[in-house]
Enzyme design. Sequence first.
Site, mmCIF file in Angstrom:
data_model
loop_
_atom_site.group_PDB
_atom_site.id
_atom_site.type_symbol
_atom_site.label_atom_id
_atom_site.label_comp_id
_atom_site.label_asym_id
_atom_site.label_seq_id
_atom_site.Cartn_x
_atom_site.Cartn_y
_atom_site.Cartn_z
ATOM 1 N N ARG A 306 0.826 -1.235 0.000
ATOM 2 C CA ARG A 306 0.000 0.000 0.000
ATOM 3 C C ARG A 306 0.855 1.278 0.000
ATOM 4 N NH1 ARG A 306 -3.007 -2.910 3.986
ATOM 5 N NH2 ARG A 306 -4.689 -4.042 2.978
ATOM 6 N N LYS A 328 1.589 11.444 -10.570
ATOM 7 C CA LYS A 328 0.590 10.597 -11.237
ATOM 8 C C LYS A 328 1.312 9.332 -11.683
ATOM 9 C CE LYS A 328 -3.178 13.184 -13.408
ATOM 10 N NZ LYS A 328 -3.769 13.648 -14.661
ATOM 11 N N GLU A 370 5.206 17.923 -24.769
ATOM 12 C CA GLU A 370 4.803 18.332 -23.410
ATOM 13 C C GLU A 370 5.469 19.661 -23.029
ATOM 14 O OE1 GLU A 370 2.366 16.890 -22.087
ATOM 15 O OE2 GLU A 370 2.485 14.699 -22.131
ATOM 16 N N LYS A 412 4.863 22.610 -14.200
ATOM 17 C CA LYS A 412 4.199 21.461 -13.587
ATOM 18 C C LYS A 412 4.277 21.552 -12.058
ATOM 19 C CE LYS A 412 2.991 16.785 -13.917
ATOM 20 N NZ LYS A 412 2.912 15.555 -14.665
ATOM 21 N N GLU A 422 -5.782 16.544 -8.586
ATOM 22 C CA GLU A 422 -6.584 16.937 -9.759
ATOM 23 C C GLU A 422 -8.035 17.247 -9.390
ATOM 24 O OE1 GLU A 422 -6.139 15.729 -14.401
ATOM 25 O OE2 GLU A 422 -6.481 14.088 -13.011
ATOM 26 N N ARG A 426 -5.234 21.174 -11.721
ATOM 27 C CA ARG A 426 -4.326 20.215 -12.362
ATOM 28 C C ARG A 426 -4.832 19.771 -13.732
ATOM 29 N NH1 ARG A 426 -0.601 15.457 -9.821
ATOM 30 N NH2 ARG A 426 0.315 14.890 -11.817
ATOM 31 N N ASN A 430 -3.656 18.524 -18.739
ATOM 32 C CA ASN A 430 -4.209 17.546 -19.671
ATOM 33 C C ASN A 430 -4.480 18.174 -21.041
ATOM 34 O OD1 ASN A 430 -6.346 14.916 -19.825
ATOM 35 N ND2 ASN A 430 -4.688 14.824 -18.351
ATOM 36 N N HIS A 433 -4.573 16.207 -24.296
ATOM 37 C CA HIS A 433 -4.524 14.776 -23.952
ATOM 38 C C HIS A 433 -5.839 14.041 -24.195
ATOM 39 C CE1 HIS A 433 -0.708 15.893 -22.327
ATOM 40 N NE2 HIS A 433 -0.450 14.659 -21.929
ATOM 41 N N HIS A 437 -4.879 10.782 -25.927
ATOM 42 C CA HIS A 437 -5.025 9.445 -25.343
ATOM 43 C C HIS A 437 -5.928 8.563 -26.204
ATOM 44 C CE1 HIS A 437 -3.813 10.576 -20.921
ATOM 45 N NE2 HIS A 437 -2.789 10.466 -21.745
ATOM 46 N N HIS A 449 3.649 8.897 -27.192
ATOM 47 C CA HIS A 449 2.723 9.750 -26.440
ATOM 48 C C HIS A 449 2.781 11.196 -26.948
ATOM 49 C CE1 HIS A 449 0.448 11.179 -22.976
ATOM 50 N NE2 HIS A 449 1.416 12.042 -22.705
HETATM 51 N N1 NAD Z 1 2.591 10.489 -15.011
HETATM 52 C C1 NAD Z 1 2.472 11.574 -15.717
HETATM 53 O O1 NAD Z 1 2.144 12.651 -15.214
HETATM 54 C C2 NAD Z 1 2.788 11.510 -17.175
HETATM 55 C C3 NAD Z 1 2.975 12.696 -17.887
HETATM 56 C C4 NAD Z 1 3.286 12.624 -19.231
HETATM 57 C C5 NAD Z 1 3.438 11.398 -19.850
HETATM 58 N N2 NAD Z 1 3.277 10.270 -19.121
HETATM 59 C C6 NAD Z 1 3.496 8.950 -19.731
HETATM 60 O O2 NAD Z 1 4.857 8.880 -20.185
HETATM 61 C C7 NAD Z 1 4.945 7.915 -21.228
HETATM 62 C C8 NAD Z 1 5.789 8.439 -22.357
HETATM 63 O O3 NAD Z 1 7.084 8.672 -21.879
HETATM 64 P P1 NAD Z 1 8.341 8.801 -22.858
HETATM 65 O O4 NAD Z 1 8.024 9.713 -23.963
HETATM 66 O O5 NAD Z 1 9.493 9.091 -22.000
HETATM 67 O O6 NAD Z 1 8.423 7.393 -23.549
HETATM 68 P P2 NAD Z 1 8.984 5.977 -23.114
HETATM 69 O O7 NAD Z 1 9.094 5.792 -21.666
HETATM 70 O O8 NAD Z 1 8.144 5.015 -23.863
HETATM 71 O O9 NAD Z 1 10.469 6.016 -23.694
HETATM 72 C C9 NAD Z 1 10.662 6.052 -25.080
HETATM 73 C C10 NAD Z 1 11.697 5.007 -25.528
HETATM 74 O O10 NAD Z 1 12.997 5.481 -25.214
HETATM 75 C C11 NAD Z 1 13.724 4.508 -24.464
HETATM 76 N N3 NAD Z 1 14.631 5.300 -23.638
HETATM 77 C C12 NAD Z 1 14.354 5.928 -22.483
HETATM 78 N N4 NAD Z 1 15.397 6.677 -22.100
HETATM 79 C C13 NAD Z 1 16.363 6.500 -23.020
HETATM 80 C C14 NAD Z 1 17.667 7.035 -23.181
HETATM 81 N N5 NAD Z 1 18.179 7.924 -22.334
HETATM 82 N N6 NAD Z 1 18.385 6.631 -24.264
HETATM 83 C C15 NAD Z 1 17.865 5.765 -25.162
HETATM 84 N N7 NAD Z 1 16.627 5.239 -25.068
HETATM 85 C C16 NAD Z 1 15.880 5.629 -24.009
HETATM 86 C C17 NAD Z 1 12.653 3.726 -23.760
HETATM 87 O O11 NAD Z 1 13.072 2.461 -23.364
HETATM 88 C C18 NAD Z 1 11.568 3.671 -24.832
HETATM 89 O O12 NAD Z 1 11.815 2.653 -25.751
HETATM 90 C C19 NAD Z 1 3.514 7.609 -21.639
HETATM 91 O O13 NAD Z 1 3.141 6.363 -21.105
HETATM 92 C C20 NAD Z 1 2.710 8.696 -20.977
HETATM 93 O O14 NAD Z 1 1.392 8.293 -20.690
HETATM 94 C C21 NAD Z 1 2.956 10.306 -17.807
HETATM 95 O O1 LIG Z 2 0.179 15.456 -14.564
HETATM 96 C C1 LIG Z 2 -0.940 15.587 -15.048
HETATM 97 O O2 LIG Z 2 -1.935 15.838 -14.363
HETATM 98 C C2 LIG Z 2 -1.145 15.446 -16.498
HETATM 99 O O3 LIG Z 2 -2.262 15.442 -16.972
HETATM 100 C C3 LIG Z 2 0.083 15.331 -17.334
HETATM 101 C C4 LIG Z 2 -0.125 14.632 -18.654
HETATM 102 O O4 LIG Z 2 0.863 15.172 -19.531
HETATM 103 C C5 LIG Z 2 0.109 13.131 -18.565
HETATM 104 O O5 LIG Z 2 0.094 12.538 -19.831
HETATM 105 C C6 LIG Z 2 -0.789 12.386 -17.622
HETATM 106 O O6 LIG Z 2 -0.329 11.075 -17.460
HETATM 107 C C7 LIG Z 2 -2.206 12.279 -18.116
HETATM 108 O O7 LIG Z 2 -2.993 11.914 -17.051
HETATM 109 P P1 LIG Z 2 -4.409 11.250 -17.223
HETATM 110 O O8 LIG Z 2 -4.980 11.415 -15.865
HETATM 111 O O9 LIG Z 2 -5.172 12.000 -18.264
HETATM 112 O O10 LIG Z 2 -4.177 9.843 -17.613
#
Ligand code: NAD
Ligand SMILES: O=C(O)C(=O)C[C@@H](O)[C@H](O)[C@H](O)COP(=O)(O)O
Length: 545
Positions: A306, A328, A370, A412, A422, A426, A430, A433, A437, A449
């Site tokens: 948890r 998130k 982003e 951010k 959110e 927050r 999005n 998005h 998405h 993404h």
């Molecule tokens: N939690 C949040 O608030 C939030 C915000 C924005 C996006 N996201 C999520 O983030 C993800 C996208 O992230 P991303 O664009 O970083 O893509 P990713 O994590 O898919 O990475 C892209 C590719 O690059 C590779 N890679 C990573 N670092 C590397 C490096 N330094 N050198 C070479 N290769 C490398 C990875 O293995 C992958 O194949 C999505 O799932 C999206 O939903 C989450």
């Molecule tokens: O941090 C947030 O809040 C965001 O919405 C950032 C987005 O760029 C990101 O892709 C996030 O994962 C989207 O969240 P979701 O709740 O729409 O899945």
Amino acid sequence: MSPRIVLIGPMGVGKSTVGRLLAERLGVGYRDTDDDIVTAENRTVADIFVDDGEAAFRAIEKRAVRTALTEHEGVLALGGGSVLDADTRALLASRQVVYLSMEVEEAVRRTGLGAARPLLAVNPRKQWRELMQARRHLYEEVATAVVPTDGRTPEEVTEAVLDALEPETVFPGEQDPRPEDAVVNDVTRIRIGGTAGSEPYEVLVGRQLLGELAGLVGDRAKRVAVVHPEALAETGEALRADLAGQGYEAIAIQVPNAEEAKTAEVAAYCWKALGQSGFTRTDVIVGVGGGATTDLAGFVAATWLRGVRWIAVPTTVLAMVDAAVGGKTGINTAEGKNLVGAFHPPAGVLCDLAALDSLSVNDYVSGLAEVIKAGFIADPVILDLIESDPEAARTPAGPHTAELIERSIRVKADVVSSDLKESGLREILNYGHTLGHAIEKNERYKWRHGAAVSVGMHFAAELGRLAGRLDDATADRHRAILESVGLPLHYRHDQWPKLLENMKVDKKSRGDLLRFIVLDGLAKPTVLEGPDPAVLLAAYGEVGE
Ligand SMILES: NC(=O)c1ccc[n+]([C@@H]2O[C@H](COP(=O)([O-])OP(=O)(O)OC[C@H]3O[C@@H](n4cnc5c(N)ncnc54)[C@H](O)[C@@H]3O)[C@@H](O)[C@H]2O)c1
Ligand SMILES: O=C(O)C(=O)C[C@@H](O)[C@H](O)[C@H](O)COP(=O)(O)O
């Protein structure tokens, strides 16, 4: 960089004289875009008008203003007609812009029939009235303060401008909204405030940051699990070995690259590894990789026992500016993107810029979506920096890489510091998005993404425009900047019914009500609830191909 004050107003109002006095009083530099043009063109403004015509001059002026807004930090005076350009007006939004005004008699007295004023060469009184009829409302539109100059000496006008300025402009730093941000040894530390139920933590941006890792793990932990993607097997192993060398029982958990890691099966694989190593509540997970890896690692940390502590080591632009920051965490399901997850902030985030050197161009550029989002919703300087050299923005060697990343993180940080879960604000993160998405799901998560968010932002801009919220210039700016760095704008037209269906499970939806983030103007995000289906379709008409 951004000017502390921008002076606008008609020719002859005294922008140069007052600008220099102001710069002296504030202890900053002075710059004038007309001077920049004269130097670059090696001709007077009047000569450019005579030789090439007004349209050619305006095009030169537009470029000069954009460059100066990006490069200059002091007082900047713009040419009298610069506000005629809608893109320039959009660039001035959210800056401290002072309009120096004057009445017609004063104007005729000051400018007379001077040959250096090409637009007032004949019948100055009539010309002046017409000119001001066309321009006054544009000056007023972009000005944050109006200072009349009639009957005042330049010194008196300077005093009036200083009185009209926001205190932060006159005494920068004294009212810094983020006083806790600090730069030590070229490492920027951005603090994210803890809201109810979450501890504050820092995002570090710099190089060679891995020495910070053990300090963050702390001495209450006995075990550390380093979750990394296949692509970063060496990095993951190096981190594991380093932590083992410091006395921790360190394991590495390798997961698939990209979105293939964000599944219930992969999360279960991680839980199994933790269980087998005897991972307890004081132990720590380190997620090293792109956003997919940090989303997964954070989710595993949120769910194991948890909730255990975790540290994010983002290695892509996108993860540094967004995914690893803000807490998130989550995984996808067959029904949609990020549908299962938790708000579980990390204990710290280490953004080592050196990691970006091995990233593919497409993955690098994907992260810029982003970054650009942060520019449109809150910090237009980001847009200026990218527009000043889009080609350079596509590589980690570009001159503004660190600043773009830090500015985006601050956007951010400011948002999540006041609304972690959110409940309102927050949602602006999005932007782009909702459709983004839906496209990702439609492509079975094979699209990057950032590419999907880019198309989604184009759609959101058109939606804002068609809903009567967003001005044409800012909507057009979306297309121009996204395209300039190589991000996509379009998606298949015939997929609209499926995308509409996918959008219904977006987390911003309430019951059957679709909700979108749109802009009321540059850096003015807002929610558009239940838009007319015809408007939605028309907006998609601009995006579909
Ligand atoms: N939690 C949040 O608030 C939030 C915000 C924005 C996006 N996201 C999520 O983030 C993800 C996208 O992230 P991303 O664009 O970083 O893509 P990713 O994590 O898919 O990475 C892209 C590719 O690059 C590779 N890679 C990573 N670092 C590397 C490096 N330094 N050198 C070479 N290769 C490398 C990875 O293995 C992958 O194949 C999505 O799932 C999206 O939903 C989450
Ligand atoms: O941090 C947030 O809040 C965001 O919405 C950032 C987005 O760029 C990101 O892709 C996030 O994962 C989207 O969240 P979701 O709740 O729409 O899945």
